[in-house]
Motif scaffolding. Structure first.
Motif, short mmCIF file in Angstrom:
data_model
loop_
_atom_site.label_atom_id
_atom_site.label_comp_id
_atom_site.label_asym_id
_atom_site.label_seq_id
_atom_site.Cartn_x
_atom_site.Cartn_y
_atom_site.Cartn_z
N GLU A 76 0.82 -1.21 0.00
CA GLU A 76 0.00 0.00 0.00
C GLU A 76 0.86 1.26 0.00
O GLU A 76 0.49 2.28 -0.58
N PHE A 112 1.88 1.73 -3.64
CA PHE A 112 0.70 2.11 -4.41
C PHE A 112 0.38 3.59 -4.16
O PHE A 112 0.15 4.37 -5.10
N SER A 146 -4.94 -0.47 -5.57
CA SER A 146 -4.61 -0.05 -4.21
C SER A 146 -5.86 0.02 -3.34
O SER A 146 -5.88 -0.47 -2.21
#
Length: 454
Positions: A147, A150, A294
């Motif tokens: 994450e 992303f 994401s």
């Protein structure tokens, strides 16, 4: 050996970027096209109004989370202040919220891939789900790393977009649609080209653009220093709203008149196409594709943790409360992904309507969750003034701001009821709540009968 506790594997940079990743997603990159068509340049005001409201919701949530060390999510808070029935309904509704949101992201993945390949939307959607499931079954730290990167891609892209837009403004650059100028904000029908009605109708998609901002609360159980990291993440929300939402949209609408943008495609990709840089448009499409992935990644994380807590609190089968050797709630994750695959099915059956349906349902259910947070905060302030007095992270302007934001949410629901496009989803959504209340009542009756028979 069985694992019973979530591992605190997220560092401050993970939490900060999860907060960004949760707020910058499909709602902005794809949904803003539809919102712009409804409201024109006044969409900027809609994002400011809803963004300010969400910030106050998050301040209330932050104060509540830090008021008691045992809280792992706002489901625990709902049970503490509103009772087990409210916790049951809110916990399952939040799971449903993220299921709908992640479905929208999965559908968006299919839309973005069609920019390059003429294949059915559901195929890349299924591939995306399989890849993300593999990552989420490993460690929470790996989720945080994924994450982090992303979100970093999204941040860099939006900053680059704003920077390029400013350069084009200074140059007075000529695009296929005309000159890049600030006057594009009002020269094509004014700031409110579709009147107040168009402005109000855009609020549904604007609300959807902000869903996920509260993910910082769900990740509270897995951060290494919640007392420091949670306030830090929440207090940066206004800056993110001004930069990533308002700033990006102002630049988009200056580069090209709002009339040139389409509700059916990403305005970010369309802008670079109109500027005449097809390679850049392709790069931006890749970025919005990673953005959708994401947001779907965040959805998997969130839904699995919600089911884990529901199982742990005896509000769902105990099967969901089991962790694998990596401290990941794998059973809950598998179930969530199976339900998420319905999004791929919808993109196959009703590709034109699927995105609008799931985003409307998601927005409605998130309004419920945000409303519960505000009501719990009101109860906290009234029933536990000693905790409120000791708070080091007090929510500002309470209780007045709580009532003001609740009123705004009620108005948005009324707008959804009036709007022909969102009315069916709004009228169908109460079925979910009726089902939950019925399930809870039946569950209580069975528990009473077991106690009596014992």
């Amino acid at each position: 050996m069985a694992q019973h506790e979530l591992k605190r594997g997220l560092s401050n940079r993970h939490v900060q970027l999860i907060a960004i990743g949760g707020t910058i997603g499909t709602g902005l990159f794809l949904g803003s096209g539809k919102a712009i068509q409804l409201a024109g340049p006044s969409i900027i005001f809609a994002y400011l109004i809803v963004g300010l409201a969400i910030f106050f919701v998050m301040r209330a949530l932050g104060e509540l989370l830090l008021s008691k060390a045992g809280y792992q999510s706002f489901t625990d808070i709902a049970e503490d202040y509103l009772g087990p029935r409210a916790a049951f309904v809110t916990g399952w509704t939040y799971w449903f919220c993220w299921i709908m949101t992640a479905m929208a992201d999965v559908i968006a993945v299919g839309v973005y891939v069609q920019y390059w390949f003429d294949i059915p939307q559901w195929i890349p959607a299924i591939i995306c789900l399989i890849i993300l499931l593999g990552f989420n079954l490993l460690t929470v730290k790996l989720f945080g790393e994924l994450e982090f990167w992303f979100a970093l891609i999204k941040v860099i892209t939006i900053l680059a977009l704003i920077g390029i837009g400013i350069i084009l403004l200074v140059m007075g650059f000529k695009t296929d649609a005309g000159t890049v100028t600030v006057q594009n904000l009002w020269e094509h029908g004014g700031l409110f080209p579709n009147g107040i009605s168009g402005f109000l109708l855009s609020f549904q998609m604007v609300v959807f653009a902000y869903v996920g901002v509260e993910l910082v609360g769900v990740s509270a159980a897995e951060t290494s220093n919640p007392e420091k990291n949670i306030p830090s993440a929440i207090n940066k929300i206004p800056l993110r709203i001004l930069l990533f939402y308002v700033g990006a949209l102002v630049i988009l609408l200056c580069v090209n008149p709002w009339t040139e943008l389409s509700a059916a495609e990403s305005p970010f990709v369309k802008t670079f196409s109109l500027v005449g840089i097809p390679i850049a448009a392709g790069i931006i499409n890749f970025v919005v594709l990673t953005s959708a992935a994401s947001a779907c990644n965040s959805g998997m994380f969130s839904t699995s943790r919600i089911l884990f807590n529901l199982g742990k609190n005896d509000q769902a089968p105990l099967h969901f409360a089991k962790l694998n050797k990596n401290h990941v709630p794998s059973n809950a994750l598998w179930i969530s992904v199976l339900v998420l695959s319905v999004g791929a099915l919808l993109s196959k059956l009703i590709p034109e309507q699927a995105f609008g349906i799931v985003t409307t349902i998601s927005a409605i259910c998130f309004i419920w969750v945000w409303g519960v947070i505000l009501i719990c905060h009101l109860r906290y302030k009234k029933t536990r003034p000693q905790l409120q007095a000791k708070s080091k992270f007090k929510a500002p302007f309470t209780p007045f701001i709580n009532y003001a934001v609740l009123t705004l949410f009620a108005m948005i629901l009324i707008i959804m009821l009036v709007a022909e496009e969102t009315r069916p989803a709004l009228l169908l959504t109460p079925i979910w709540f009726i089902l939950l209340f019925t399930l809870y009542s039946n569950r209580r009756k069975k528990e009473k009968n077991i106690k009596l028979s014992a």
